[in-house]
Each structure stands twice: as structure tokens, then as C-alpha cells.
Design an enzyme around this catalytic site. Structure first.
Site, PDB file in Angstrom:
ATOM      1  CB  VAL A   7      -1.112  -0.039   1.276  1.00 39.89           C
ATOM      2  CG1 VAL A   7      -1.639   1.160   1.326  1.00 39.89           C
ATOM      3  CG2 VAL A   7      -1.946  -1.216   1.266  1.00 39.89           C
ATOM      4  CB  ALA A   8       4.007   2.093   2.078  1.00 38.10           C
ATOM      5  CB  ILE A  40       0.894   1.057  -5.146  1.00 36.03           C
ATOM      6  CG1 ILE A  40       1.599  -0.362  -5.274  1.00 36.03           C
ATOM      7  CG2 ILE A  40       0.299   1.450  -6.320  1.00 36.03           C
ATOM      8  CD1 ILE A  40       2.507  -0.392  -6.593  1.00 36.03           C
ATOM      9  CG  ASP A  67      -6.489  20.798 -44.367  1.00 38.45           C
ATOM     10  OD1 ASP A  67      -5.684  20.501 -45.609  1.00 38.45           O
ATOM     11  OD2 ASP A  67      -7.379  20.809 -44.441  1.00 38.45           O
ATOM     12  CG  ASP A 117     -11.082  20.236 -43.179  1.00 35.36           C
ATOM     13  OD1 ASP A 117     -10.441  19.470 -43.864  1.00 35.36           O
ATOM     14  OD2 ASP A 117     -11.254  21.274 -43.615  1.00 35.36           O
ATOM     15  CG  ASP A 158      -7.805  15.509 -43.580  1.00 33.21           C
ATOM     16  OD1 ASP A 158      -6.759  15.249 -44.343  1.00 33.21           O
ATOM     17  OD2 ASP A 158      -8.650  16.720 -43.609  1.00 33.21           O
TER      18      ASP A 158
END
Length: 899
Positions: A279-280, A282, A326, A637, A641
Site C-alpha cells: 500500500v505504501a 503504490i 491542413d 477536416d 484526413d
């Protein structure tokens, strides 16, 4: 099959069709069985439960889940519940992001025509577009959607808007002439019509040569779903960090088990210690905090007109080394404008922006002139307005045009002088005839009766065509016979405008007799007096050159990728600073085809403009850049693409002009279609990356402190070591007392000079610039002090719960002081602690919650804490401040980067 290279007869013969009768119903049915329906097939959607299960594959989630199971096994149910809640929160947040799956194929199918006019048995009849087959004869009219790929048989003034497919801003003028060249770019295949494009004007008839996935749209669909989505730099760094944390946790736990067995410890005690250390080690809130910080960044981006579709992309722009943009609508305004005029032997420039009918006319010296008082210019503008089918429209204060973009440009420039088609007619002129533009004549003309009773023919079109049909030229306020000498200024103007990549339209007129009105069009359209030439361009956005320059300063290359012609693209590139010197190259799609993948990887290093490209080209360019280690942001657009948008490290779609396909394939959507918005997003991405590193420094320093505090006790307390901190205490530090203030780092202000430094390398981890040494050093010092005060409390007769509470508050106070140093890359003493009000509120809230915990029955019941005497609390507060102020002082005095 290169259908454009076949004649109409050859194409019809190859498909065993008939131009006059079409296909019979039997043949059509047989071909549906042979070729399939005219639809785009997509990927199978992943079931929701599979998506949910995939979230459990995260290494951090797995190790926390194991910790929860061990807690259940050892009877620590509260620990198990707390860890399980953390796991569920992380899984659900990721699942919600995944469930918003892309709908690119649905959008592609939405672009298909529902029905079409098909010739069957010699009659035109409506047919479902999905039932169209190769060999069908299809009719096209203005406004219709092209239902399949077709070789054109007839084309009458036919213009098709292919912007979504080729990227060209101007509709393509179609004809039926056979093209005998072997390799022709999509935009130059003038005898073809492609699925999903829209007929702008005119009408035509086509032979269906490709349906469904065999169309150009189908090829894009194939590329779209075969394109691999690359992991963002943030995802890669988090994965790398996860591996490091898991390795560290496993090594520590293995060491504890080994030492415990050697010392003859009870298995339950060993497991308890292992759970505490896991626990400590992570940072349980890492995934959650990353998501929250990215979400806050995404909200800030929306304010700056950038909408995030994928949270990880928020940070990716900050790591981008290349922006492939573009041209049309992103770098330029996507509004054709008359910028220069040649008239009566003089040159004029025109100011103004977009379709707003406001602007000035300047002569060659830059002096403002009155267009209506300048005879040649006034004459040209009146003729341009009269011989014009475009209309200026206004909606909510914004101006636009109805009609062809080039015609709209002429209507707008005339309106800037107060001249409109209606005003010309209101003066008493009468419009009698109109001969529309077609691609064969390359001009349009009108016949009008003027207020003086005379009849005039006015024409506009390609300058070379108009000049060839002229017999005189208007210069110095009078007409002169057209000779080689008198024609030269007009030819010079054509070359001058061409060198600037301006599209050109010439205007001419002739006086005719009433008896000429019944003459054929071909006879009328000759013997002109040449008036002048309009130089037209879709100009760059005003703010783009500054944005491109800011990218250059930030170490980011800007590359233009467009379906437009090379000359036009290069001229714009020079104007906005994309092309800065002669060593930077311009490559066309045809030239790109001749390059191998290896040669392209070398070529992209010095190429800044790719012109006349296809969707396949765009995908190759992105992959070539990525092969060179570049982090690529790709804007677009159109449908064309979409594959490149998906394959790029970050795809950026246009919100206004962008197709649904492009938006669905993208990670980020520009709500204003503006390149400068990308630069703002880059700045925001860099700020977010900096803040993520600050958070990781803060979180991991706390983890190292917790682990080392436990390890010091395990190693120094002899055969009967005690836990310095209970597992739930560690969870509280990670998620509340440290986690809440760390969240405030996500909205911290940007570091000075953020856009003057080079992009972070794609393979650079979070621990670059000595961050790892800072974390380890400060964590060990803080961990030792935490253990030391724990031991002192025990030595002075305190209970285990009281001593653990001393260690608990030592760690909390230590991390509160450390966070003010973690928020700067320079020194604690160089940045005001009051510049982030959210951090101050978070720190105050965290302290109040933590103090409330130890002084409330809840803390004693759930966390096993005991209330501390005030003198002990004050002592802990002062001692916990020492590591931050001492180490920061050493760093400031001796300029030590690793401290």
C-alpha cells in the site's frame, strides 16, 4: 483499375453495360451477389463487458486487488474495503472513457446517398444507393450526393465539391475527356466522380465503376480501421512508471518475506507487513489523479476553443515535435478574397478580411484611392458585379456568400467599393441573357442593355482565354488595339499574380448591336476589350504567422499537408513562416509515390510542404515522421484526413468545417478551426505535463517516505519490529492529506519560459532532470524522521497507537511543506506560495481533515489513532519542516540539481 485512363466506350465495354439502357434487373441482382451491397463495412464493436474487463488489466489495479484479497485473508476487512473502493473508482473512470467509442464508420455511411437516379431498361428510376452495382448508369444533378465511384459519360457545367475527399477548397470542374497519363492525383481525375462528394453546379451522367469498399471512400474506411492507434506519451510514461512501481513493490515485499522467514516471524505478521509496504509503495490515486488533472486541463482547453475527445491527448500536444496542418481553413481563412487587381495598366491591392464587404483600395505606392472615382477600376468592378451569380449574405452579423467561392470574391471586392449587381441594374441597366461558365470555354458571359441604350456583352474567365478572344485592351482610360506590345502588361500581370500563387479571373466587354442578340453564343464571345485581372487567394489567417513563429521558438516543426497545388501551398507556406529557407523542400503526391518508405523517412526531415496528396500519402507521412522519433500532431477536416488523424500521436479535427468522420477519428477538436488554437493547446499541454511531474514528485516522495519509515522500523527494531504506520493511515496520506493538495498542482500556473524550451522527448520518462534523485533523497530523509519520532515516542512510554499517530502527523506535515517545493523546478525560495490559491485551500482543508481525524472518535475507531498533546503536535510540525527547508537551502546555495 485506373478508370480515368479509359475512354467512355472502353469503360462501358469493360463493365458490359449500355449507356442508353443501363443494366437489366437480372444482371443488377447477379452483380449484387458478385460485388455485394454498396455499403461501407465496419469493425465489430467490442462488447461493454469486454471493455470493462480490459480495465482490470492495469498492473497497478492488479497489485491493489491482490492486496485487497490478502487483507480479507488476514481479517483486515476495513483495509480490504478501502482498497477495493480505490480499485473500483479507477476502473469505472477508465471504463466510462472507453465506452465512448468512436463512430467513424457510422459517419462514413451517413455521407452516402440514400437513393439515386439509375437508368434501367432505358428509363430513369429511383434506386436505393445500397443496391447500385458496377455498370449502372447514374444521373447527377445539382445538390445530389455522388452514390458511388463513377467514370463520367456526360458533364454539362458540372462542378463537384470534393473538399472532404481531396482537401481542395474550390469545387472541381468535371469533363469527360480521357486522361492518358499513368499516375494522376485524385484531385486531377477530372473525368471521375467519387462516392460521398456533392454536386455543386451543373449535371452529368456517370458509369458506376466502384461500389462499397472498392470506392475511394471504401479505401479510406479500410485505412481508418487498419490504422493503429498509438499510445500517447503520457500513457507510455504511466505504463513505464507502473512497471517501476510494481518492480519496486515486489522487490521490497520479497525482501521483507525473506528477512521475516530468516528471523522466524509469524506468517500473519509477515503478510501484514507486506500489505502495508505494498500500500505504501503504490500511489493508489495515481490513475484517478491523472484523470482528474487531465479533465481540469480539458476544461481549460474548451475555454480556448479546443474540445478534448480523449483525455490523454490533453498532455500529448505538449510533447508534440511536429504539427502537420491542413492548409485550407486552418492556416488560411477558407474564404476566397481578391487581394490584388490589375486594371487600366495599374496595380491595386485590396484590404479587408473574409467576406466582410469592408476594405480599402491602395495604389502601387500604398496610397488609398476612391475606387468609384478611378475610372478603370470602377469599370472593372461594375462589370465584375454584373457578370456574377454569387450573392453576399449576412447572418447574425457574419457575412458569407452563396455561390462559387471565386465569384463570391468578386462580389465582395465590388461591394467594398459600394458596387453590387443590384446597384448596377438599378442604375437602369437591364440583364438580357446569361451564358453560364463551363470548363470547355473557361468563361461565363452576360448580355445587358445599358442606360445609354447600347447593348454590351460582359465576360469573365481564365485570363489567357479572355486575352485570346480580345481585340483591344483598356489602358490609360481608353481602349487600344491589342498588339503584342499592348498585351504585354496584361501578360506580365498574369505572371506576377501566378508567382504569388494567386488564382486569376480576367474581365472583358464588348459593345454589340441589337441585331447581334440572336447570334450564337460562340460568335458573341469574341472581339472583347480586355479590362483587367483579379488576383484571388484564400489568405492566411491573420494570427497564424505569429502562432507558427511561436511553434518554431518552442522547437516544434510546422508541416503543411494539403490537396492543393504545390505553387499555391508553397506561397502560403512562405507567407506564414512554415517555409523559411531554400533548404526546406516542397514535395507533391506524385513525387512521394516514387519514394520508398526508407527514402520518405529521410525526406520528411527537410520537407515542410506536401502538396496534391491523397489519404494514403497522409498516412505514410505520419508514419515516416513517427519512425524518426517524432511526436506527431495531425490536423484535418475531411474524410481523407481520418486515417492519418487516427494514426497520429494526436489527431486534431476542425469543429466548424470538419466532417463527422474526421471528428470521430480525432483526439482534439478545434471549435474555431484556427491553427493558433493548437498553439494555445500546446502551451496548456506543456503546463499539464509539468504539473503531472510535480504531482508524481509529491506522490512518490510520500510513498518513499512511507516505505522507508516501515523499512527502518523493520531493520532497526530487532527481532520484534512494529509497524510505524497502519495500512489505513498510509491510504489516508496517499488519498487525502497528500492527494488533495497534490490535485491542486494540476491547476498550478505555468512555469516561466514554458514556450521557449524544446519539446519533451517522446522516450523521456517522468524521472528526467534528476527527479528520481530528488524523490529518493527527500523520501528517505522524511521516512527516517518519521521512524525516528515514532521510536522516540515509544521510548518515552507512549502506546503503539500514540506513536503511530506521531508518525502519521509527521508524515502529513512533512508532505505539506514539501508540496510547496514540488511545485517549482527552481527553488522553494523563488516562487511565491500564494500564487496558487487552490493549493492553499487544499492544504488548509487537508490539515483540518487530518487534525479532525486524530481528535475525533472516528479516527480512534477506524484508523487506530490517538489525540496528540499540543506540545507533541507542535514539535512534530517544526521537525517535519526541516527536510524541505534544509534541502531547498542547499539546492539554492550550491545550485545542486539532484537535491
Amino acid at each position: 483499375m485506373k478508370w480515368y485512363s479509359l475512354s467512355v466506350e472502353e469503360a462501358i465495354d469493360k463493365l458490359e453495360s449500355d449507356e442508353l439502357t443501363g443494366l437489366s434487373k437480372d444482371i443488377s441482382s447477379a452483380r449484387i451477389d458478385q460485388y455485394g451491397l454498396n455499403e461501407l463495412s465496419g469493425e465489430e464493436k467490442t462488447p461493454w463487458y469486454v471493455l470493462l474487463f480490459n480495465q482490470l488489466k492495469s498492473p497497478l489495479i492488479v497489485i491493489l486487488f491482490i492486496g485487497a484479497l490478502l487483507s480479507v485473508y488476514t481479517g483486515h476487512m476495513i483495509d480490504a474495503i478501502a482498497i477495493t473502493v480505490i480499485v473500483l473508482i479507477n476502473v469505472l473512470i477508465s471504463f466510462v472513457q472507453e465506452i465512448n467509442m468512436q463512430k467513424s464508420m457510422d459517419s462514413l455511411n451517413d455521407m452516402s446517398a440514400p437513393t439515386a437516379l439509375v437508368r434501367s431498361g432505358g428509363e430513369w428510376c429511383k434506386k436505393l444507393a445500397s443496391n447500385i452495382v458496377p455498370g449502372d448508369i447514374v444521373k447527377l444533378d445539382t445538390g445530389s450526393i455522388v452514390p458511388a465511384d463513377m467514370r463520367l459519360i456526360e458533364a454539362t457545367q458540372l462542378q463537384i465539391d470534393e473538399a472532404a475527399l481531396t482537401g481542395e477548397s474550390v469545387p472541381s470542374e468535371k469533363d469527360t475527356a480521357t486522361i492518358r497519363e499513368t499516375e494522376v492525383p485524385l484531385g486531377d481525375q477530372l473525368n471521375m466522380a467519387f462516392m460521398g462528394t456533392i454536386v455543386s453546379t451543373g449535371h452529368g451522367i456517370g458509369l458506376v465503376v466502384g461500389t462499397g469498399m472498392d470506392t475511394q471512400m471504401g479505401q479510406i474506411a479500410t485505412m481508418l480501421y487498419s490504422a493503429e492507434e498509438t499510445k500517447t506519451p503520457m500513457q507510455q510514461r504511466v505504463d513505464a512508471l507502473s512497471r517501476i512501481l510494481i518492480a519496486a513493490a515486489l522487490i521490497i515485499v520479497a525482501a521483507i518475506i525473506g528477512i521475516g522467514i530468516h528471523q522466524g516471524m509469524d506468517w500473519i505478521e509477515i503478510v501484514n507487513t507486506g500489505i502495508s509496504l505494498t500500500v505504501a509503495a503504490i500511489p493508489e490515486g495515481l490513475v484517478t489523479v491523472v484523470t482528474i488533472v487531465l479533465t481540469l486541463g480539458a476544461k481549460r482547453m474548451v475555454v480556448n476553443k479546443a474540445l478534448t475527445r480523449k483525455l490523454a491527448s490533453v498532455e500529448t500536444l505538449g510533447s508534440s515535435t511536429v504539427i502537420c496542418s491542413d492548409k485550407t481553413g486552418t492556416l488560411t481563412q477558407n474564404k476566397m478574397q481578391v487581394l490584388s487587381i490589375y486594371s487600366g495598366g495599374d496595380y491595386f491591392s485590396v484590404t479587408g478580411e473574409g467576406y466582410e464587404p469592408v476594405g480599402d483600395f491602395l495604389d502601387a505606392s500604398g496610397t488609398k484611392v476612391d475606387a468609384q472615382e478611378t475610372r478603370s477600376l470602377s469599370h472593372l468592378l461594375k462589370m465584375s458585379a454584373a457578370c456574377n451569380d454569387a450573392i453576399i449574405v449576412s447572418e447574425n452579423g457574419r457575412h458569407g456568400i452563396q455561390g462559387m467561392p471565386t465569384e463570391g470574391a468578386l462580389a465582395v471586392v465590388a461591394a467594398k467599393a459600394g458596387i453590387t449587381k443590384q446597384s448596377v441594374l438599378d442604375e437602369g441597366s437591364e440583364l438580357l441573357k446569361s451564358f453560364p461558365f463551363d470548363s470547355t470555354r473557361k468563361l461565363m458571359s452576360i448580355v445587358a442593355k445599358a442606360t445609354d441604350g447600347n447593348y454590351y456583352l460582359v465576360a469573365k474567365g481564365a485570363p489567357d482565354v479572355i486575352l485570346k478572344r480580345s481585340v483591344s485592351v483598356f489602358s490609360n482610360n481608353e481602349s487600344h488595339s491589342l498588339t503584342e506590345e499592348s498585351a504585354q502588361p496584361a501578360l506580365d500581370a498574369m505572371h506576377r499574380f501566378s508567382a504569388r500563387a494567386l488564382r486569376t479571373l480576367a474581365v472583358a466587354f464588348k459593345q454589340i448591336d441589337e441585331t447581334d442578340l440572336d447570334k450564337p453564343q460562340e460568335e458573341l464571345e469574341s472581339g472583347f476589350t480586355f479590362l483587367g485581372i483579379h488576383g484571388i487567394m484564400d489568405p492566411p489567417r491573420i494570427e497564424v504567422p505569429v502562432a507558427v513563429d511561436e511553434c518554431h521558438t518552442a522547437g516544434i516543426r510546422t508541416v503543411m499537408i494539403t490537396g492543393d497545388h504545390a505553387g499555391t501551398a508553397e506561397a502560403i507556406a512562405k507567407q506564414i513562416g512554415v517555409k523559411r529557407n531554400d533548404n526546406e523542400h516542397v514535395i507533391t503526391g506524385t513525387e512521394l509515390d516514387a519514394l520508398s518508405d526508407k527514402a520518405l523517412e529521410e525526406s520528411v526531415k527537410n520537407t515542410v510542404v506536401f502538396a496534391r496528396v491523397t489519404p494514403k500519402h497522409k498516412l505514410r507521412i505520419v508514419k515516416a515522421l513517427q519512425s524518426n522519433g517524432e511526436v506527431v500532431a495531425m490536423t484535418g477536416d475531411g474524410v481523407n484526413d481520418a486515417p492519418a488523424l487516427r494514426s497520429a500521436n494526436i489527431g486534431v479535427a476542425m469543429g466548424i468545417t470538419g466532417t463527422d468522420v474526421a471528428k470521430d477519428a480525432a483526439d482534439l477538436i478545434l471549435l474555431d478551426d484556427n491553427f493558433s488554437t493548437i498553439v494555445k493547446a500546446v502551451r496548456e499541454g506543456r503546463r499539464i505535463y509539468d504539473n503531472m511531474r510535480k504531482f508524481i514528485r509529491q506522490a512518490l516522495t510520500a510513498n518513499v517516505s512511507e516505505v522507508s519509515a516501515l523499512l527502518f522500523a523493520f531493520l532497526l527494531m530487532g527481532d520484534d519490529p512494529l509497524l510505524t504506520l497502519a495500512p489505513l493511515m498510509i491510504l489516508w496520506v496517499n488519498l487525502v492529506s497528500d492527494g488533495i493538495p497534490a490535485l491542486a498542482l494540476g491547476v498550478d500556473n505555468e512555469e516561466p519560459g514554458i514556450m521557449q524550451r524544446k519539446p519533451v522527448a517522446g522516450n523521456e520518462g517522468f524521472f528526467a532532470d534528476s527527479l528520481a534523485s530528488k524523490i529518493v533523497l527527500r523520501g528517505l530523509v522524511m521516512g527516517f524522521i518519521t521512524y525516528y519520532l515514532f521510536q522516540v515516542a515509544l521510548d518515552n512510554g507512549a502506546t503503539l497507537a500514540y506513536a503511530q499517530t506521531v508518525a502519521f502527523m509527521t508524515l502529513i506535515f512533512g508532505q505539506i511543506f514539501h508540496i510547496f517545493d514540488a511545485r517549482t523546478f527552481t527553488s522553494l525560495f523563488r516562487r511565491s506560495p500564494f500564487s496558487n490559491k487552490y493549493l492553499l485551500v487544499a492544504v488548509a482543508g487537508s490539515l483540518l481533515l487530518s487534525l479532525g481525524l486524530i481528535y475525533s472518535p472516528l479516527g480512534s475507531l477506524v484508523f487506530g489513532t490517538e489525540p496528540l498533546q499540543f506540545k507533541h503536535l507542535l514539535m512534530v510540525f517544526c521537525i517535519a519542516a526541516l527536510p524541505t527547508f534544509v534541502l531547498s537551502g542547499l539546492k539554492e546555495v550550491f545550485r545542486l540539481k539532484w537535491v
